[in-house]
Design a protein around this motif. Structure first.
Motif, short mmCIF file in Angstrom:
data_model
loop_
_atom_site.label_atom_id
_atom_site.label_comp_id
_atom_site.label_asym_id
_atom_site.label_seq_id
_atom_site.Cartn_x
_atom_site.Cartn_y
_atom_site.Cartn_z
N ILE A 137 0.88 -1.17 0.00
CA ILE A 137 0.00 0.00 0.00
C ILE A 137 0.92 1.22 0.00
CG2 ILE A 137 -1.80 1.25 1.24
CD1 ILE A 137 -2.53 -1.39 2.61
N PHE A 138 0.64 2.19 -0.84
CA PHE A 138 1.57 3.30 -0.97
C PHE A 138 0.83 4.62 -1.19
CE2 PHE A 138 0.87 1.57 -5.19
CZ PHE A 138 0.60 2.69 -5.95
N VAL A 139 1.53 5.71 -0.88
CA VAL A 139 1.02 7.05 -1.15
C VAL A 139 2.21 7.94 -1.50
CG1 VAL A 139 1.13 7.67 1.30
CG2 VAL A 139 -0.30 9.01 -0.25
N GLU A 140 2.04 8.83 -2.46
CA GLU A 140 3.08 9.80 -2.78
C GLU A 140 2.44 11.13 -3.13
OE1 GLU A 140 4.31 9.36 -7.40
OE2 GLU A 140 4.91 7.67 -6.14
N ARG A 141 3.15 12.21 -2.83
CA ARG A 141 2.65 13.55 -3.12
C ARG A 141 3.82 14.41 -3.59
NH1 ARG A 141 -1.42 17.23 -2.45
NH2 ARG A 141 -0.87 19.32 -1.72
N PRO A 153 0.72 26.79 -7.55
CA PRO A 153 1.29 25.56 -8.09
C PRO A 153 0.23 24.44 -8.17
CG PRO A 153 1.77 25.71 -5.76
CD PRO A 153 0.97 26.94 -6.10
N ILE A 154 0.59 23.35 -8.88
CA ILE A 154 -0.27 22.18 -9.01
C ILE A 154 0.43 21.00 -8.37
CG2 ILE A 154 -1.48 20.64 -10.60
CD1 ILE A 154 -1.32 22.94 -12.67
N TYR A 155 -0.22 20.36 -7.42
CA TYR A 155 0.31 19.17 -6.76
C TYR A 155 -0.56 17.96 -7.10
CZ TYR A 155 2.93 22.48 -3.86
OH TYR A 155 3.76 23.48 -3.43
N TYR A 156 0.00 16.78 -6.92
CA TYR A 156 -0.81 15.56 -7.04
C TYR A 156 -0.57 14.67 -5.83
CZ TYR A 156 3.37 12.88 -8.36
OH TYR A 156 4.61 12.29 -8.35
N THR A 157 -1.59 13.91 -5.47
CA THR A 157 -1.49 12.89 -4.42
C THR A 157 -1.95 11.57 -5.01
OG1 THR A 157 -1.97 14.54 -2.71
CG2 THR A 157 -2.19 12.21 -2.10
N PHE A 158 -1.10 10.57 -4.97
CA PHE A 158 -1.36 9.27 -5.58
C PHE A 158 -1.42 8.23 -4.47
CE2 PHE A 158 0.20 6.24 -9.20
CZ PHE A 158 -1.00 5.57 -9.13
N VAL A 159 -2.56 7.57 -4.32
CA VAL A 159 -2.75 6.51 -3.33
C VAL A 159 -3.09 5.23 -4.06
CG1 VAL A 159 -4.06 5.74 -1.33
CG2 VAL A 159 -3.60 8.19 -1.64
N GLY A 160 -2.42 4.13 -3.72
CA GLY A 160 -2.69 2.89 -4.44
C GLY A 160 -2.27 1.66 -3.65
N ALA A 161 -2.54 0.51 -4.24
CA ALA A 161 -2.18 -0.78 -3.64
C ALA A 161 -1.82 -1.75 -4.75
CB ALA A 161 -3.34 -1.33 -2.81
N SER A 162 -0.97 -2.70 -4.42
CA SER A 162 -0.55 -3.71 -5.39
C SER A 162 -0.59 -5.09 -4.75
CB SER A 162 0.86 -3.43 -5.90
OG SER A 162 1.82 -3.63 -4.87
N THR A 163 -0.76 -6.10 -5.57
CA THR A 163 -0.71 -7.48 -5.09
C THR A 163 -0.22 -8.39 -6.20
OG1 THR A 163 -1.98 -9.27 -4.04
CG2 THR A 163 -3.09 -8.00 -5.75
N ASP A 164 0.55 -9.40 -5.82
CA ASP A 164 1.00 -10.43 -6.76
C ASP A 164 0.03 -11.60 -6.72
OD1 ASP A 164 3.16 -8.88 -7.31
OD2 ASP A 164 4.63 -10.15 -6.28
N ILE A 165 -0.22 -12.19 -7.89
CA ILE A 165 -1.06 -13.38 -7.99
C ILE A 165 -0.21 -14.48 -8.62
CG2 ILE A 165 -3.21 -14.32 -8.90
CD1 ILE A 165 -4.21 -11.44 -9.17
N PRO A 166 0.45 -15.32 -7.81
CA PRO A 166 1.30 -16.37 -8.36
C PRO A 166 0.47 -17.40 -9.12
CG PRO A 166 1.76 -16.00 -6.02
CD PRO A 166 0.48 -15.29 -6.34
N ILE A 167 0.97 -17.80 -10.27
CA ILE A 167 0.33 -18.86 -11.06
C ILE A 167 1.07 -20.18 -10.84
CG2 ILE A 167 -0.32 -19.60 -13.39
CD1 ILE A 167 -0.38 -16.59 -14.12
#
Length: 316
Positions: A137-141, A153-167
Motif C-alpha cells: 500500500i503506498f502514497v506519494e505527493r 502551483p499544481i500538486y498531485y497525491t497518488f494513493v494505491g495498492a498492489s498485489t501479486d497473484i502467483p500462477i
C-alpha cells in the motif's frame, strides 16, 4: 529527439549512473557487509531528467541518519534542493525537508516513509509492504513539473495498492490500482497489470507484459499531459542478476503501443539499467539507474524522457 540539457548536471548524473552501473563489481569487493547494531550514517542522492519538450529537472538530496541498520531500517532527516527549468516559463528552485524513516512491523511487513514539506504543503512518499514484496500500500505527493504546475502551483497525491497473484514457479501476475488527485478538479483512476514469465531462472531472464490504463475525470485541465483515457501495452525483456557479493544488476527494454483519447495509437518504448548494493548490507546503501521512456505526466505522443539517478549512504 531530446535536446541538450540546459543544466550540465543532467549529463553529469547520467554519466555518474552509467559509471556506477559498470563499476559495481569493483565497489562490491571493497565494502564490508558485517556491521551490526544501530549506528549513524550519511548519504547523498542525485537525480536529473530531461525531455524532448525542453523540461530539465535536477534534485540533490542529503541524508543525515542517526540510526542506520540497512536498507530496511533507518531513521533520520533528508534535505533536498531542486532546480526546475520547464519548457516554457522561468526556471525555479525549491527546498524540501523530510523525515526519512524505515522499519518493520513484524517478520512479514516492512514500512518506509520520506515525508516532509516545501514550506507550502506536505510532500513525500510512504509505503507498507510484505517482506517478499508480494503486496503493498503506498502514497506519494509531489509537484507537477510543468510551467503551470510550478507557478500555480499544481500538486498531485497518488494513493494505491498492489498485489501479486502467483500462477506457478515461473509465472506471476501483478495488479496495481490507485487514485491520483491533482490540484483543481482532475482525478485520475489507475489500473496496471504485469504478467511475468521466467524464461531462464539461473540467468535471471524473464519476459513481461506490462499493461497500463488510466481515466482522467477532468481531462486537459492544465498544461500537464492528461487525456481522458490512456492505454499502454508494453512487452518487456528483462535480465536481473546477482553477483557473489549480493550486488544486483538489472537491464530491461521493451517496445509496444499506446493510445490516447483522440490521438490514436503510437509506439510505446522503455529501457532501464540499474545496479543496487546487497540488501543484506548493514554498511552501505547504494544504487544507480538510467531510465528512458516516452510516457510521462509532462508529455504526450512523440515524446521522450530520460532520467538518471544515483545514491550512496555510508554507515560511520
Amino acid at each position: 529527439m531530446i535536446r541538450a540539457a540546459r543544466y550540465p548536471g543532467v549529463t553529469l548524473v547520467a554519466a555518474l549512473a552509467a559509471s556506477a552501473i559498470w563499476a559495481g563489481p569493483a565497489l562490491a569487493q571493497t565494502v564490508a557487509q558485517d556491521g551490526t547494531g544501530p549506528s549513524p550514517a550519511a548519504g547523498l542522492e542525485v537525480s536529473a531528467s530531461t525531455d524532448s519538450d525542453g523540461t530539465d529537472v535536477i534534485k540533490v538530496l542529503g541524508r543525515a541518519l542517526w540510526n542506520f541498520e540497512g536498507k530496511d531500517k533507518y531513521a533520520g532527516i533528508a534535505v533536498e534542493h531542486a532546480w526546475f527549468s520547464p519548457a516554457r516559463g522561468r526556471a525555479r528552485v525549491a527546498d524540501r525537508v523530510y523525515l526519512d524513516l524505515a522499519d518493520s512491523l513484524n517478520a512479514d511487513w516492512r514500512w518506509r516513509a520520506r515525508v516532509g514539506t516545501d514550506g507550502h504543503t506536505v510532500l513525500g512518499s510512504a509505503e507498507l509492504r510484505k517482506a517478499d514484496w508480494s503486496r503493498s500500500i503506498f502514497v506519494e505527493r509531489d509537484i507537477v513539473e510543468t510551467e503551470q504546475g510550478l507557478t500555480r502551483p499544481i500538486y498531485y497525491t497518488f494513493v494505491g495498492a498492489s498485489t501479486d497473484i502467483p500462477i506457478n514457479d515461473r509465472n506471476t501476475f501483478a495488479v496495481v490500482a490507485g487514485v491520483q488527485k491533482f490540484s483543481g478538479r482532475n482525478e485520475r483512476l489507475h489500473l496496471r497489470g504485469r504478467y511475468v514469465h521466467v524464461i531462464k531462472p539461473d540467468a535471471g531472464l524473464s519476459a513481461q507484459l506490462y499493461v497500463q490504463y488510466y481515466h482522467s475525470t477532468a481531462p486537459n485541465e492544465f498544461d500537464y499531459f492528461s487525456p481522458e483515457n490512456f492505454v499502454r501495452a508494453l512487452p518487456i525483456l528483462q535480465v536481473r542478476r546477482f553477483d557473489a557479493n549480493g550486488w544486483m544488476y538489472l537491464a530491461a527494454g521493451g517496445f509496444g503501443a499506446q493510445n490516447t483519447t483522440g490521438g490514436g495509437w503510437t509506439s510505446a518504448r522503455f529501457a532501464q539499467l540499474r545496479v543496487e548494493s546487497p540488501r543484506s548490507s548493514r554498511k552501505i546503501d547504494a544504487f544507480a539507474e538510467i531510465t528512458y521512456t516516452n510516457d510521462s505526466i509532462t508529455g504526450g505522443p512523440n515524446y521522450n524522457y530520460v532520467q538518471g539517478r544515483a545514491g550512496l549512504t555510508l554507515r560511520f
